[in-house]
Write an enzyme that holds these catalytic residues in place. Structure first.
Site: not given
Length: 381
Positions: A35, A37-38, A123-125, A159, A171
């Protein structure tokens, strides 16, 4: 065709008076671990949900892009735009058109109708699912030569630049590149991926997703502040990104940071990257149950060092563990959203009931729960 596809097709016909040229679907995602980290050039391990956003689409005779949604009261129509010219939910669609054009592609004018069963604000994109469904539809309608491995960055640019949300590439990569029965091990610097076997049913296991029903906002100051803190820590340490600090170097690196907040933010990212690598190693070896403590440690790090959890998700994690889960953590950007728990497959109802009971004791809005399986990425259906 599933119900969402039928809904999108019907919405298209009602809005535009003709049949769509096709239906394109893209999933929401759960991030198993990794989380924040991207955007630190690190490692993530998401899998795609069965829940999907469907874009019914066809060519537009007026040279414009028009989009309606069963989840929005008003349709949106636009021509060639620049960032900021379309706002609200329509910005995600306009952003995809802009990002494709900005990348040098001739985007076909289109009429689009959207339907989705990806839970919003959880939070599930859902935003990446919308972007990825529209992107896939426009690429197919226009016969555009856009390699799959390039598509997530185009959607992310939509985005980041058009919508103005400072998200990483996790995501969009999950929504576009995931495969059924696999978790997507993604290096967010090189964009290299490895499809990791993730057939929990064969091991008698399941992932229970618990929607905390606490409000989840991605485009907000807190997310942006976390990103700025990570960039500041990397700059102070003289590295391109926190991904470049290993766990062996962590203690010394933290001593070089004179701000306690930056120390905690950096510690989360460095240890979280290692947890992703450790989880992948265990999954490759078929030692699925052993990833549980890594999930739980990830949650503690998000709670204590990154400070992105809320009471509802902390309670859901604790109740899941007390009900016998092997591990549990918040998933997603934080400040609400969902929790995932690794459980024995026959413990789904009992675990969900334990979380619901813990919520009742605290007068929280009741959670909703379901078992998630790893589904496919974006495609025509």
């Amino acid at each position: 065709m599933n119900n969402v596809g039928e809904t999108a097709k019907r919405a298209f016909t009602e809005a535009y008076g003709t049949e769509p040229a096709g239906l394109w679907a893209a999933p929401g995602r759960v991030n198993l671990i990794g989380e924040h980290t991207d955007y630190n050039d690190g490692f993530v391990l998401p899998f795609a949900l069965p829940q999907r956003t469907v874009a019914a689409a066809g060519p537009a005779p007026d040279g414009r892009w028009s989009v309606c949604s069963t989840l929005a009261p008003e349709p949106v129509s636009f021509g060639v735009t620049e960032p900021g010219e379309v706002s609200g939910w329509g910005a995600y669609v306009a952003g995809i058109v802009w990002a494709l054009q900005d990348a040098g592609f001739e985007v076909p004018p289109a009429r689009i109708a959207i339907a989705s069963d990806v839970p919003l604000g959880s939070g599930l994109s859902s935003s990446a699912a919308l972007e990825s469904a529209v992107l896939t539809a426009l690429i197919d309608l226009g016969g555009l030569e856009v390699p799959t491995d390039r598509r997530p960055a185009i959607a992310q640019r939509a985005e980041n630049v058009y919508v103005g949300a400072p998200t990483g590439i996790l995501d969009q990569s999950a929504s576009i590149r995931c495969l059924a029965g696999r978790a997507l091990f993604l290096d967010c610097r090189s964009y290299q991926v490895e499809q990791i076997p993730f057939d929990l049913a064969a091991e008698g296991l399941a992932i229970l997703v618990i929607n905390s029903n606490a409000p989840h906002q991605h485009v907000d100051g807190e997310y942006g502040e976390r990103r700025k803190s990570c960039e500041a820590a990397a700059a102070a340490l003289g590295v391109p990104a926190l991904r470049d600090v290993s766990t062996a170097e962590l203690t010394q690196a933290l001593e070089r940071l004179d701000d306690d907040v930056l120390r905690r933010r950096a510690r989360h990212i460095v240890t979280e990257n290692q947890r992703v690598l450790d989880t992948v190693s265990l999954l490759r070896s078929g030692r699925v149950r052993e990833i549980g403590p890594l999930l739980t440690a990830s949650h503690a790090s998000m709670r204590d060092d990154f400070e992105i959890t809320v009471d509802q998700v902390d309670v859901a994690v604790q109740a899941s563990l007390e009900a016998g889960a092997y591990g549990a953590r918040m998933t997603g950007g934080g400040f609400g959203g969902c929790v995932l728990a690794l459980i024995d497959a026959d413990r789904a109802d009992a675990t969900a009931a334990a979380v619901a009971d813990a919520y009742r004791q605290r007068d929280f809005t009741a959670p909703t729960s379901w078992v998630a399986t790893a589904g496919p990425g974006a495609a025509r259906i």
